[in-house]
Motif scaffolding. Sequence first.
Motif, PDB file in Angstrom:
ATOM      1  N   ALA A 293       0.816  -1.212   0.000  1.00 43.07           N
ATOM      2  CA  ALA A 293       0.000   0.000   0.000  1.00 43.07           C
ATOM      3  C   ALA A 293       0.849   1.261   0.000  1.00 43.07           C
ATOM      4  O   ALA A 293       0.719   2.125  -0.872  1.00 43.07           O
ATOM      5  CB  ALA A 293      -0.931  -0.020   1.211  1.00 43.07           C
ATOM      6  N   VAL A 294       1.743   1.378   0.975  1.00 39.96           N
ATOM      7  CA  VAL A 294       2.571   2.577   1.087  1.00 39.96           C
ATOM      8  C   VAL A 294       3.660   2.586   0.024  1.00 39.96           C
ATOM      9  O   VAL A 294       3.892   3.597  -0.659  1.00 39.96           O
ATOM     10  CB  VAL A 294       3.189   2.684   2.492  1.00 39.96           C
ATOM     11  N   GLY A 295       4.331   1.462  -0.151  1.00 43.38           N
ATOM     12  CA  GLY A 295       5.469   1.397  -1.067  1.00 43.38           C
ATOM     13  C   GLY A 295       5.129   1.775  -2.492  1.00 43.38           C
ATOM     14  O   GLY A 295       5.906   2.466  -3.171  1.00 43.38           O
ATOM     15  N   SER A 296       3.971   1.339  -2.969  1.00 39.10           N
ATOM     16  CA  SER A 296       3.599   1.640  -4.352  1.00 39.10           C
ATOM     17  C   SER A 296       3.381   3.131  -4.564  1.00 39.10           C
ATOM     18  O   SER A 296       3.641   3.659  -5.651  1.00 39.10           O
ATOM     19  CB  SER A 296       2.339   0.860  -4.744  1.00 39.10           C
ATOM     20  N   ILE A 297       2.927   3.827  -3.525  1.00 40.35           N
ATOM     21  CA  ILE A 297       2.729   5.280  -3.638  1.00 40.35           C
ATOM     22  C   ILE A 297       4.060   6.013  -3.498  1.00 40.35           C
ATOM     23  O   ILE A 297       4.322   6.989  -4.212  1.00 40.35           O
ATOM     24  CB  ILE A 297       1.717   5.762  -2.584  1.00 40.35           C
ATOM     25  N   VAL A 298       4.931   5.538  -2.612  1.00 41.77           N
ATOM     26  CA  VAL A 298       6.262   6.134  -2.465  1.00 41.77           C
ATOM     27  C   VAL A 298       6.976   6.156  -3.806  1.00 41.77           C
ATOM     28  O   VAL A 298       7.549   7.175  -4.218  1.00 41.77           O
ATOM     29  CB  VAL A 298       7.103   5.355  -1.435  1.00 41.77           C
ATOM     30  N   GLY A 299       6.948   5.024  -4.504  1.00 44.14           N
ATOM     31  CA  GLY A 299       7.637   4.951  -5.790  1.00 44.14           C
ATOM     32  C   GLY A 299       7.111   5.959  -6.794  1.00 44.14           C
ATOM     33  O   GLY A 299       7.882   6.597  -7.518  1.00 44.14           O
ATOM     34  N   GLN A 300       5.803   6.118  -6.821  1.00 44.44           N
ATOM     35  CA  GLN A 300       5.207   7.058  -7.765  1.00 44.44           C
ATOM     36  C   GLN A 300       5.548   8.506  -7.420  1.00 44.44           C
ATOM     37  O   GLN A 300       5.813   9.313  -8.306  1.00 44.44           O
ATOM     38  CB  GLN A 300       3.691   6.866  -7.788  1.00 44.44           C
ATOM     39  N   ILE A 301       5.551   8.826  -6.132  1.00 41.81           N
ATOM     40  CA  ILE A 301       5.932  10.187  -5.734  1.00 41.81           C
ATOM     41  C   ILE A 301       7.394  10.434  -6.084  1.00 41.81           C
ATOM     42  O   ILE A 301       7.764  11.520  -6.543  1.00 41.81           O
ATOM     43  CB  ILE A 301       5.681  10.411  -4.226  1.00 41.81           C
ATOM     44  N   GLY A 302       8.226   9.415  -5.884  1.00 42.77           N
ATOM     45  CA  GLY A 302       9.632   9.543  -6.250  1.00 42.77           C
ATOM     46  C   GLY A 302       9.808   9.862  -7.724  1.00 42.77           C
ATOM     47  O   GLY A 302      10.629  10.704  -8.106  1.00 42.77           O
ATOM     48  N   LYS A 303       9.018   9.216  -8.589  1.00 42.27           N
ATOM     49  CA  LYS A 303       9.102   9.495 -10.021  1.00 42.27           C
ATOM     50  C   LYS A 303       8.613  10.908 -10.324  1.00 42.27           C
ATOM     51  O   LYS A 303       9.199  11.602 -11.158  1.00 42.27           O
ATOM     52  CB  LYS A 303       8.275   8.473 -10.808  1.00 42.27           C
ATOM     53  N   ILE A 304       7.543  11.338  -9.653  1.00 39.17           N
ATOM     54  CA  ILE A 304       7.040  12.696  -9.848  1.00 39.17           C
ATOM     55  C   ILE A 304       8.129  13.714  -9.514  1.00 39.17           C
ATOM     56  O   ILE A 304       8.243  14.760 -10.155  1.00 39.17           O
ATOM     57  CB  ILE A 304       5.785  12.931  -8.980  1.00 39.17           C
ATOM     58  N   MET A 305       8.970  13.374  -8.505  1.00 38.01           N
ATOM     59  CA  MET A 305      10.029  14.275  -8.060  1.00 38.01           C
ATOM     60  C   MET A 305      11.306  14.130  -8.868  1.00 38.01           C
ATOM     61  O   MET A 305      12.337  14.715  -8.528  1.00 38.01           O
ATOM     62  CB  MET A 305      10.287  14.064  -6.565  1.00 38.01           C
ATOM     63  N   GLY A 306      11.251  13.335  -9.940  1.00 39.47           N
ATOM     64  CA  GLY A 306      12.376  13.251 -10.865  1.00 39.47           C
ATOM     65  C   GLY A 306      13.487  12.305 -10.451  1.00 39.47           C
ATOM     66  O   GLY A 306      14.640  12.465 -10.887  1.00 39.47           O
ATOM     67  N   CYS A 307      13.164  11.292  -9.653  1.00 40.75           N
ATOM     68  CA  CYS A 307      14.179  10.351  -9.161  1.00 40.75           C
ATOM     69  C   CYS A 307      14.135   9.025  -9.915  1.00 40.75           C
ATOM     70  O   CYS A 307      13.133   8.680 -10.546  1.00 40.75           O
ATOM     71  CB  CYS A 307      13.959  10.077  -7.673  1.00 40.75           C
ATOM     72  N   ARG A 308      15.243   8.292  -9.843  1.00 38.75           N
ATOM     73  CA  ARG A 308      15.262   6.896 -10.281  1.00 38.75           C
ATOM     74  C   ARG A 308      14.728   6.080  -9.105  1.00 38.75           C
ATOM     75  O   ARG A 308      15.180   6.249  -7.964  1.00 38.75           O
ATOM     76  CB  ARG A 308      16.679   6.454 -10.636  1.00 38.75           C
ATOM     77  N   VAL A 309      13.769   5.184  -9.371  1.00 43.67           N
ATOM     78  CA  VAL A 309      13.120   4.444  -8.291  1.00 43.67           C
ATOM     79  C   VAL A 309      13.243   2.945  -8.537  1.00 43.67           C
ATOM     80  O   VAL A 309      12.905   2.446  -9.615  1.00 43.67           O
ATOM     81  CB  VAL A 309      11.634   4.835  -8.166  1.00 43.67           C
ATOM     82  N   VAL A 310      13.745   2.248  -7.523  1.00 42.28           N
ATOM     83  CA  VAL A 310      13.928   0.794  -7.581  1.00 42.28           C
ATOM     84  C   VAL A 310      13.098   0.163  -6.470  1.00 42.28           C
ATOM     85  O   VAL A 310      13.192   0.566  -5.308  1.00 42.28           O
ATOM     86  CB  VAL A 310      15.411   0.414  -7.420  1.00 42.28           C
ATOM     87  N   GLY A 311      12.268  -0.815  -6.820  1.00 39.54           N
ATOM     88  CA  GLY A 311      11.418  -1.475  -5.839  1.00 39.54           C
ATOM     89  C   GLY A 311      11.883  -2.879  -5.520  1.00 39.54           C
ATOM     90  O   GLY A 311      12.488  -3.551  -6.359  1.00 39.54           O
ATOM     91  N   ILE A 312      11.590  -3.323  -4.313  1.00 37.01           N
ATOM     92  CA  ILE A 312      11.872  -4.695  -3.886  1.00 37.01           C
ATOM     93  C   ILE A 312      10.535  -5.336  -3.519  1.00 37.01           C
ATOM     94  O   ILE A 312       9.768  -4.784  -2.728  1.00 37.01           O
ATOM     95  CB  ILE A 312      12.822  -4.731  -2.682  1.00 37.01           C
ATOM     96  N   ALA A 313      10.235  -6.494  -4.121  1.00 32.73           N
ATOM     97  CA  ALA A 313       8.966  -7.180  -3.893  1.00 32.73           C
ATOM     98  C   ALA A 313       9.205  -8.688  -3.853  1.00 32.73           C
ATOM     99  O   ALA A 313      10.333  -9.148  -4.042  1.00 32.73           O
ATOM    100  CB  ALA A 313       7.962  -6.804  -4.976  1.00 32.73           C
ATOM    101  N   GLY A 314       8.117  -9.456  -3.633  1.00 33.88           N
ATOM    102  CA  GLY A 314       8.286 -10.879  -3.366  1.00 33.88           C
ATOM    103  C   GLY A 314       7.853 -11.840  -4.442  1.00 33.88           C
ATOM    104  O   GLY A 314       7.810 -13.051  -4.200  1.00 33.88           O
ATOM    105  N   SER A 315       7.526 -11.355  -5.647  1.00 29.02           N
ATOM    106  CA  SER A 315       7.147 -12.271  -6.727  1.00 29.02           C
ATOM    107  C   SER A 315       7.421 -11.624  -8.078  1.00 29.02           C
ATOM    108  O   SER A 315       7.498 -10.394  -8.187  1.00 29.02           O
ATOM    109  CB  SER A 315       5.663 -12.644  -6.624  1.00 29.02           C
ATOM    110  N   ASP A 316       7.524 -12.461  -9.099  1.00 29.59           N
ATOM    111  CA  ASP A 316       7.724 -11.937 -10.452  1.00 29.59           C
ATOM    112  C   ASP A 316       6.512 -11.131 -10.901  1.00 29.59           C
ATOM    113  O   ASP A 316       6.646 -10.145 -11.641  1.00 29.59           O
ATOM    114  CB  ASP A 316       7.970 -13.084 -11.436  1.00 29.59           C
TER     115      ASP A 316
END
Length: 331
Positions: free
Chosen positions: A155-178
């Motif tokens: 829930a939180v992580g998916s929004i963090v990543g999107q805000i990071g992209k809005i702010m012009g950052c490279r965003v890398v996520g860690i998750a538990g399945s393909d």
Amino acid sequence: MNKTIILNSRPIGKPQLSDFKLVEEEMPKITEGEILLKAKFVSVDPYLRGRMSDAKSYVPPFELQKLMGSGLVAEVTESQNEKFKVGDFVSGALNWKEFQVSTGENLLKIDDSVAPLSNYLGVLGMTGLTAYFGLTEIGKPQKGETIVVSGAAGAVGSIVGQIGKIMGCRVVGIAGSDEKVDLLKSKIGFDEAINYNTTEDMTNAIAEACPNGVDVYFDNVGGEISDAVHANINRLGRVINCGAISAYNDTSVLTGPRVEYFLIKKSALMQGFIVSNYAEKFPEGIKHLSKWLSEGKLTSTETIVEGFENIPQAFIDLFDGKNNGKMIVKI
């Protein structure tokens, strides 16, 4: 009859269905100044696990044989309160009951013409505000920096990543399945994602995904995954401690690599927080999140489970990673 859910027993390790109990009671009646609420959507969140234990925390624990609760969206079905009319929708911290009486205190009126009602428990609720303030107030990302998010499909992580992209950052996520890795990259917009369950060397995998190192780490998980990110943190990096779901069901205190070395070596910041720390700034956060959502810059990712009686199972499923984005129960 009115369905309710109480805490039947305190879990040892991972919660079980037997720790909850469905109880029926007579339908409540309102008096002057009160409203009758019908639950529409119920939020289930990892932090509720802490409240099931009899331990001091930033919120009081649930009492045995008493009602449980979380964030809810509800509809006003009867009103003797001039501030609310039948048909109004509200959100707030409420009990796990199909119908309940309220004075309206601490409830927020919400508008289903602005966004779907479930969004007020996710991207426009505590989830979105947690992501927004944790990242902007502690992480302080700058354009061009690299952000790593653990629990990135949650829930939180998916929004963090999107805000990071809005702010012009490279965003890398860690998750538990393909499946979640593909979701992060194809739908949510992460630049890269790592499946920790199929990766033997997380430290090296993070180094490859982050060739310029890690400037900001938004941590929802803790444990060995965080150890691997810490090993790649840049000088003056910022580590945001939002959650530690990897340890919530542990029955003993685990030990691991100590953080002092990398904090000193990299002059890095590590700070924990709870979203209520920024309560006075909530209007600012909602303003930004609403704007980005209306502009299509934010995508709301939800896993919807139907049925009041399925609230406990939906909560338990969080610890098996069965949710993409926000886990919500529709009543």
